[in-house]
Write an enzyme that holds these catalytic residues in place. Structure first.
Site, short mmCIF file in Angstrom:
data_model
loop_
_atom_site.label_atom_id
_atom_site.label_comp_id
_atom_site.label_asym_id
_atom_site.label_seq_id
_atom_site.Cartn_x
_atom_site.Cartn_y
_atom_site.Cartn_z
N SER A 136 1.84 24.50 -4.85
CA SER A 136 2.57 23.60 -5.73
C SER A 136 3.49 24.44 -6.61
O SER A 136 3.04 25.36 -7.30
CB SER A 136 1.58 22.81 -6.58
OG SER A 136 2.25 22.01 -7.51
N LYS A 164 7.61 20.20 -7.75
CA LYS A 164 7.54 19.25 -8.85
C LYS A 164 8.96 18.77 -9.12
O LYS A 164 9.90 19.59 -9.17
CB LYS A 164 6.98 19.94 -10.09
CG LYS A 164 5.53 20.35 -9.95
CD LYS A 164 4.65 19.13 -10.02
CE LYS A 164 3.19 19.47 -10.03
NZ LYS A 164 2.34 18.29 -10.06
N GLU A 215 5.10 12.09 -4.01
CA GLU A 215 3.83 11.82 -4.67
C GLU A 215 4.05 11.19 -6.04
O GLU A 215 4.85 11.69 -6.84
CB GLU A 215 3.09 13.16 -4.81
CG GLU A 215 1.70 13.06 -5.36
CD GLU A 215 1.04 14.44 -5.48
OE1 GLU A 215 1.60 15.44 -4.99
OE2 GLU A 215 -0.05 14.50 -6.08
N ASP A 240 -1.36 9.52 -6.36
CA ASP A 240 -2.27 10.49 -6.99
C ASP A 240 -2.88 9.81 -8.22
O ASP A 240 -3.94 9.17 -8.12
CB ASP A 240 -1.47 11.75 -7.37
CG ASP A 240 -2.26 12.76 -8.20
OD1 ASP A 240 -3.48 12.60 -8.34
OD2 ASP A 240 -1.67 13.73 -8.72
N LYS A 264 -8.29 13.76 -5.29
CA LYS A 264 -8.78 14.79 -6.22
C LYS A 264 -10.15 14.32 -6.69
O LYS A 264 -10.25 13.27 -7.34
CB LYS A 264 -7.86 14.89 -7.44
CG LYS A 264 -6.53 15.57 -7.19
CD LYS A 264 -5.72 15.58 -8.46
CE LYS A 264 -4.35 16.19 -8.22
NZ LYS A 264 -3.42 15.88 -9.33
N GLY A 292 -4.95 19.51 -6.21
CA GLY A 292 -5.49 20.60 -7.01
C GLY A 292 -5.22 20.36 -8.48
O GLY A 292 -4.29 19.64 -8.84
O1 NPG Z 1 -2.54 24.04 -7.00
O2 NPG Z 1 -4.14 23.49 -8.34
C1 NPG Z 1 -2.97 23.46 -7.99
C2 NPG Z 1 -2.00 22.64 -8.79
C3 NPG Z 1 -1.53 21.49 -8.03
O3 NPG Z 1 0.49 20.56 -8.81
C4 NPG Z 1 -0.71 20.56 -8.87
N1 NPG Z 1 -1.38 19.74 -9.67
O4 NPG Z 1 -0.21 16.49 -10.46
O5 NPG Z 1 -1.10 17.32 -8.70
C5 NPG Z 1 -0.70 17.44 -9.85
C6 NPG Z 1 -0.68 18.80 -10.49
C7 NPG Z 1 -1.13 18.91 -11.89
C8 NPG Z 1 -0.66 19.94 -12.63
C9 NPG Z 1 -2.00 18.05 -12.46
C10 NPG Z 1 -1.04 20.10 -13.94
C11 NPG Z 1 -2.40 18.21 -13.76
C12 NPG Z 1 -1.90 19.24 -14.51
#
Ligand code: NPG
Length: 370
Positions: A136, A164, A215, A240, A264, A292
């Site tokens: 990510s 993102k 997403e 999500d 998740k 994640g």
């Molecule tokens: O690789 O663990 C990882 C991060 C993946 O982008 C990621 N998580 O919205 O999915 C999401 C995001 C996230 C980031 C969620 C920060 C919450 C806080």
């Protein structure tokens, strides 16, 4: 098992590089670890995925600590034995707080598996020994910085890239990253609720970049908006934040709001609910992948076991530990080799905690008798 004590341990880990999403920038991660001890001395660990502030969802670290000490811990055992499969039902009278509940169930699951000498991968019945690893990539202050970060991840061998996005940082970064990585590599975008129902025409322009999915473009509550967007654009719409339970997944699938689901475990109240959502999606031919939350090696190990199930047909956000942390709190950090992560096979969730390092990054500690 009969459990006697719960430990709430808050740790602080610096990120190797700032991570910016549509809801803010993180430079460090505060993580609440939940330890549970049984009367025979077995210890299991759960990792809570809540952030320090309620920006991703209503939960946040201090709130999780409060709800666990005041409401969840006192209900957990009621003096009797507990198995992981009962935790969700025992805690159900307390509304919401999925991440807090998930962390407790995870700790119980770990203890249960360790005491039986079984690994989570075996318990879940996943067949794959390795899983494809996606990374990510946050929002950057310049396109050049983004492209050089993406090139680094391509060089590291990641199997797919997730970008993102937010209004003002979408079409151009996606176009240039697609150009950089070529037409074959999997590319997807994550908006973390940054768009509205007025943006469908704009988001339709993403269709030309052959994305695996978009997403959570719209608000957490906006299931009908996601249904309408799914009908209006070709890029598959993935949910999500909107999915916090099996029931919500059923509803979203039934109305066509979720063409793909990011599972998740923390967001849905635990690994066992995550498996139920996987099973539902499989029965409806809805692809799923494992999200994640910048987990340490504890959560990463468990996520690998989940992502090894057959319905996880897209690469998850299960990157190498060093994508976020210079040093993980486990002895064998998660590594990516040729785009794949090996599913841990040690008893329990599969990690081996580096207790000394954990101690050195601990910022607060409390014990609750059960
Ligand atoms: O690789 O663990 C990882 C991060 C993946 O982008 C990621 N998580 O919205 O999915 C999401 C995001 C996230 C980031 C969620 C920060 C919450 C806080």
């Amino acid at each position: 098992m009969k459990f006697t004590q719960l430990e709430l341990r808050r740790i602080h880990l610096e990120l190797v590089t700032p991570f910016r999403t549509s809801f803010g920038e993180q430079t460090a991660r505060e993580i609440l670890l939940i330890g549970i001890t049984s009367d025979d001395g077995t210890v299991g660990w759960g990792e809570c995925v809540a952030m320090s502030e309620p920006l991703y969802s209503p939960e946040y670290v201090s709130g999780v600590e409060a709800v666990i000490t005041e409401f969840l811990a006192p209900r957990l055992t009621q003096g009797g034995d507990v198995i992981a499969g009962d935790v969700a039902d025992i805690l159900r009278p307390i509304k919401g707080h999925q991440m807090a509940k998930a962390a407790i169930e995870m700790a119980v699951l770990d203890a249960e598996l360790r005491s039986g000498g079984i690994n989570l991968h075996t318990r879940f019945g996943g067949t794959r020994p390795t899983i494809p690893s996606g990374v990510s990539v946050g929002i950057f202050s310049s396109i050049d910085a983004l492209l050089s970060a993406v090139q680094g991840y391509v060089d590291d061998g990641y199997a797919r890239i997730k970008l993102k996005i937010e209004p003002g940082w979408d079409l151009e970064p996606v176009r240039l990253v697609r150009e950089l990585i070529g037409p074959e590599m999997g590319l997807q975008v994550d908006a973390n609720t940054a768009y509205t129902r007025q943006d469908f025409g704009h988001l339709r322009q993403l269709d030309m970049y052959d994305l695996l999915l978009i997403e959570q473009p719209l608000d957490t509550d906006d299931l009908l908006g996601h249904r309408d967007l799914a009908a209006a654009i070709e890029t598959p719409v993935c949910l999500d934040e909107s999915i916090e339970s099996l029931t919500q997944a059923e509803d979203a699938v039934a109305i066509g709001a979720a063409e793909i689901i990011n599972i998740k475990p923390g967001r849905v109240g635990g690994y066992l609910e995550a498996v139920r959502i996987h099973d539902l999606c499989r029965a409806h031919d809805i692809p799923v992948w494992c999200g994640g939350m910048l987990e340490t090696g504890i959560g990463r190990a468990a996520n690998c076991a989940l992502a090894a199930l057959d319905g996880f047909v897209l690469p998850g956000d299960i990157s190498a530990s060093r994508r976020f942390y210079a040093r993980d709190i486990v002895r064998e950090p998660i590594e990516v080799v040729a785009g794949e992560v090996a599913v841990p096979t040690a008893p329990g969730l599969g990690y081996d905690l580096d207790a000394e390092f954990v101690e050195s990054v601990t910022t607060s500690l409390q014990h609750v008798s059960l």
